[in-house]
Design a protein around this motif. Sequence first.
Motif, PDB file in Angstrom:
ATOM      1  N   VAL A   1       0.839  -1.199   0.000  1.00 19.81           N
ATOM      2  CA  VAL A   1       0.000   0.000   0.000  1.00 19.81           C
ATOM      3  C   VAL A   1       0.871   1.244   0.000  1.00 19.81           C
ATOM      4  CG1 VAL A   1      -1.757   1.282   1.287  1.00 19.81           C
ATOM      5  CG2 VAL A   1      -1.852  -1.222   1.168  1.00 19.81           C
ATOM      6  N   GLN A   2       1.996   1.181   0.727  1.00 13.21           N
ATOM      7  CA  GLN A   2       2.907   2.307   0.814  1.00 13.21           C
ATOM      8  C   GLN A   2       4.347   1.817   0.634  1.00 13.21           C
ATOM      9  OE1 GLN A   2       1.560   3.617   4.774  1.00 13.21           O
ATOM     10  NE2 GLN A   2       1.169   5.615   3.851  1.00 13.21           N
ATOM     11  N   PRO A   3       5.251   2.720   0.226  1.00 13.34           N
ATOM     12  CA  PRO A   3       6.669   2.345   0.206  1.00 13.34           C
ATOM     13  C   PRO A   3       7.152   2.048   1.622  1.00 13.34           C
ATOM     14  CG  PRO A   3       6.281   4.382  -1.015  1.00 13.34           C
ATOM     15  CD  PRO A   3       5.029   4.082  -0.261  1.00 13.34           C
ATOM     16  N   GLU A   4       8.257   1.359   1.723  1.00 12.10           N
ATOM     17  CA  GLU A   4       8.836   1.062   3.028  1.00 12.10           C
ATOM     18  C   GLU A   4       9.135   2.357   3.787  1.00 12.10           C
ATOM     19  OE1 GLU A   4      12.778  -1.188   4.923  1.00 12.10           O
ATOM     20  OE2 GLU A   4      12.449  -1.112   2.757  1.00 12.10           O
ATOM     21  N   ALA A   5       8.834   2.362   5.076  1.00 11.85           N
ATOM     22  CA  ALA A   5       9.124   3.527   5.916  1.00 11.85           C
ATOM     23  C   ALA A   5      10.554   3.427   6.427  1.00 11.85           C
ATOM     24  CB  ALA A   5       8.144   3.601   7.081  1.00 11.85           C
ATOM     25  N   ALA A   6      11.430   4.366   6.004  1.00  9.79           N
ATOM     26  CA  ALA A   6      12.849   4.250   6.341  1.00  9.79           C
ATOM     27  C   ALA A   6      13.446   5.551   6.858  1.00  9.79           C
ATOM     28  CB  ALA A   6      13.624   3.777   5.116  1.00  9.79           C
ATOM     29  N   SER A   7      12.598   6.445   7.381  1.00  6.83           N
ATOM     30  CA  SER A   7      13.112   7.696   7.943  1.00  6.83           C
ATOM     31  C   SER A   7      12.415   7.992   9.261  1.00  6.83           C
ATOM     32  CB  SER A   7      12.901   8.863   6.974  1.00  6.83           C
ATOM     33  OG  SER A   7      11.546   9.236   6.922  1.00  6.83           O
TER      34      SER A   7
ATOM     35  N   TYR B   1       5.208   9.261  11.379  1.00  6.93           N
ATOM     36  CA  TYR B   1       4.255  10.350  11.618  1.00  6.93           C
ATOM     37  C   TYR B   1       3.478  10.663  10.342  1.00  6.93           C
ATOM     38  CZ  TYR B   1       7.237  10.867  15.705  1.00  6.93           C
ATOM     39  OH  TYR B   1       7.963  10.621  16.854  1.00  6.93           O
ATOM     40  N   TYR B   2       4.174  10.661   9.230  1.00  4.93           N
ATOM     41  CA  TYR B   2       3.512  10.889   7.946  1.00  4.93           C
ATOM     42  C   TYR B   2       2.494   9.778   7.677  1.00  4.93           C
ATOM     43  CZ  TYR B   2       2.953  11.237   2.867  1.00  4.93           C
ATOM     44  OH  TYR B   2       2.434  11.337   1.608  1.00  4.93           O
TER      45      TYR B   2
ATOM     46  N   TYR C   1      12.208  13.612  -5.001  1.00  4.07           N
ATOM     47  CA  TYR C   1      11.257  12.783  -4.269  1.00  4.07           C
ATOM     48  C   TYR C   1      11.952  11.508  -3.806  1.00  4.07           C
ATOM     49  CZ  TYR C   1       7.070   9.912  -3.390  1.00  4.07           C
ATOM     50  OH  TYR C   1       6.116   9.105  -2.812  1.00  4.07           O
ATOM     51  N   LEU C   2      11.952  11.292  -2.491  1.00  2.00           N
ATOM     52  CA  LEU C   2      12.525  10.097  -1.884  1.00  2.00           C
ATOM     53  C   LEU C   2      11.378   9.356  -1.193  1.00  2.00           C
ATOM     54  CD1 LEU C   2      15.592  11.882  -0.226  1.00  2.00           C
ATOM     55  CD2 LEU C   2      15.459  10.886  -2.519  1.00  2.00           C
ATOM     56  N   PRO C   3      10.710   8.433  -1.876  1.00  2.79           N
ATOM     57  CA  PRO C   3       9.487   7.815  -1.339  1.00  2.79           C
ATOM     58  C   PRO C   3       9.663   7.171   0.029  1.00  2.79           C
ATOM     59  CG  PRO C   3       9.817   7.230  -3.647  1.00  2.79           C
ATOM     60  CD  PRO C   3      11.069   7.905  -3.205  1.00  2.79           C
ATOM     61  N   GLU C   4      10.720   6.383   0.206  1.00  3.05           N
ATOM     62  CA  GLU C   4      10.898   5.673   1.481  1.00  3.05           C
ATOM     63  C   GLU C   4      11.246   6.616   2.620  1.00  3.05           C
ATOM     64  OE1 GLU C   4      11.424   2.821  -1.840  1.00  3.05           O
ATOM     65  OE2 GLU C   4      12.277   4.781  -1.370  1.00  3.05           O
ATOM     66  N   MET C   5      11.767   7.794   2.295  1.00  2.00           N
ATOM     67  CA  MET C   5      12.080   8.783   3.324  1.00  2.00           C
ATOM     68  C   MET C   5      10.888   9.689   3.608  1.00  2.00           C
ATOM     69  SD  MET C   5      15.188   7.986   4.020  1.00  2.00           S
ATOM     70  CE  MET C   5      15.153   6.310   3.384  1.00  2.00           C
ATOM     71  N   ARG C   6       9.821   9.562   2.787  1.00  2.00           N
ATOM     72  CA  ARG C   6       8.652  10.454   2.870  1.00  2.00           C
ATOM     73  C   ARG C   6       9.106  11.907   2.738  1.00  2.00           C
ATOM     74  NH1 ARG C   6       7.584   5.717   2.839  1.00  2.00           N
ATOM     75  NH2 ARG C   6       5.918   4.679   4.016  1.00  2.00           N
TER      76      ARG C   6
ATOM     77  N   GLY D   1      19.993   0.466   3.573  1.00  2.00           N
ATOM     78  CA  GLY D   1      19.412  -0.180   2.398  1.00  2.00           C
ATOM     79  C   GLY D   1      19.548   0.686   1.168  1.00  2.00           C
ATOM     80  N   LYS D   2      18.934   0.240   0.084  1.00  2.00           N
ATOM     81  CA  LYS D   2      18.950   0.961  -1.178  1.00  2.00           C
ATOM     82  C   LYS D   2      17.526   1.378  -1.512  1.00  2.00           C
ATOM     83  CE  LYS D   2      19.577  -1.261  -5.056  1.00  2.00           C
ATOM     84  NZ  LYS D   2      20.202  -1.995  -6.168  1.00  2.00           N
ATOM     85  N   TYR D   3      17.328   2.660  -1.776  1.00  2.00           N
ATOM     86  CA  TYR D   3      16.001   3.205  -2.018  1.00  2.00           C
ATOM     87  C   TYR D   3      15.995   4.028  -3.299  1.00  2.00           C
ATOM     88  CZ  TYR D   3      15.920   1.932   2.909  1.00  2.00           C
ATOM     89  OH  TYR D   3      16.040   1.250   4.094  1.00  2.00           O
ATOM     90  N   LYS D   4      14.821   4.483  -3.694  1.00  2.00           N
ATOM     91  CA  LYS D   4      14.666   5.175  -4.967  1.00  2.00           C
ATOM     92  C   LYS D   4      14.797   6.687  -4.833  1.00  2.00           C
ATOM     93  CE  LYS D   4      11.742   1.768  -7.339  1.00  2.00           C
ATOM     94  NZ  LYS D   4      11.866   0.723  -6.321  1.00  2.00           N
TER      95      LYS D   4
END
Length: 364
Positions: free
Chosen positions: A10-16, A21-22, A152-157, A178-181
């Motif tokens: 449903v959402q990208p991995e939360a990594a920040s 909170y987001y 835009y860093l999806p996993e970092m919100r 890890g490696k993110y987009k």
Amino acid sequence: MGWGPFQYGVQPEAASAHAPYYDALFITITLLLLLFTVGTVAAIIFFVTKYRRGTKVDRKNVITHHTGLELIWMGVPLVLALGMFAWSARNFISVRTMPDPAESTEIFCIGKKWMWHFQHMNGVRENNELTVVVGQPVKITMISQDVIHALYLPEMRAQYHVVPGRYTDLQFTPTKPGKYKILCAMHCGTQHSEMVGQLYVLTPTEYAEWLEKGGNRYKTKPTTVAEAGKQIWQEKQCANCHTGVDNPRAPSLAGIFGKERVFTDGTKRKADRDYIRESIKMPHNMITKGYENTMPVYGGTITEPQVLALIEYIKTLTPSTGDFERQDIVNSIPGTNRDNSNVDVANQGQSAGNAQFRSAEDKR
């Protein structure tokens, strides 16, 4: 991973640090939206079914006004909306408050069609890749070279516009290695969808190793001192001047060790370690006969371990063995890309971001 449309979460991995909170706010707003949508649709279906033409229901004494009910359906959404506003404002202020410079890593970013350039304060540069340390707050100062982009860093919100003519800021604190987009969230031209990259979040130990490689994660670790010297030889492009034979640019270094050198002032000296070291760090002190003072001074830019490694590699050089390929000549040959980076090659015919993204994927 699932199949078809069900293979993504449903959402990208939360990594920040900000991501939970987001996500909490996003999920709450989504659930309230579903609640009101389902309730409204259910009420419509109920009343349409009950009072459709032909049904025998009492249509007398129609209620035209109900103060209590009106207060409820106006008051409850108002309170919820104000609550969502206050919650959103708090999150926005938090994410737009830049970290203390003394406790964060500052990185500069330039967006251009269609790639990202990142400049670290320690001098390391990256194209379509960004490397940071887990747990360390990051502040990115951004500007565009052409049109409006959005980093835009999806996993970092984390997402903010990158505009020409002024600087904008973005901050995040990665919490998972890890490696993110890295994406562009603003349509910026024909290859906007290919303006992609990789965000690498490393542990402190991995980051230190990455820095030791000069920011090149694909650089192989030398197994001998001579191999380390060869890497320095290639990085400094020594073969642009020092080829397998003497040439108008510079004398050859093949087989130099132990031989006698003659200088412009008529003096002579045996080419030992001390001579080669001084020739690297202060080449103007001893200029070989027949040549001018044209070699760059490396005294303040190369360390003693690097000098030692370079000397060991120079000792292995012979006219038939050694990296004597002049990079300036290779680059001038039409149709060749031997010395070009992924970004250079990509810029000739396709999106640099897309090419480097695929190259990074292939090297995993």
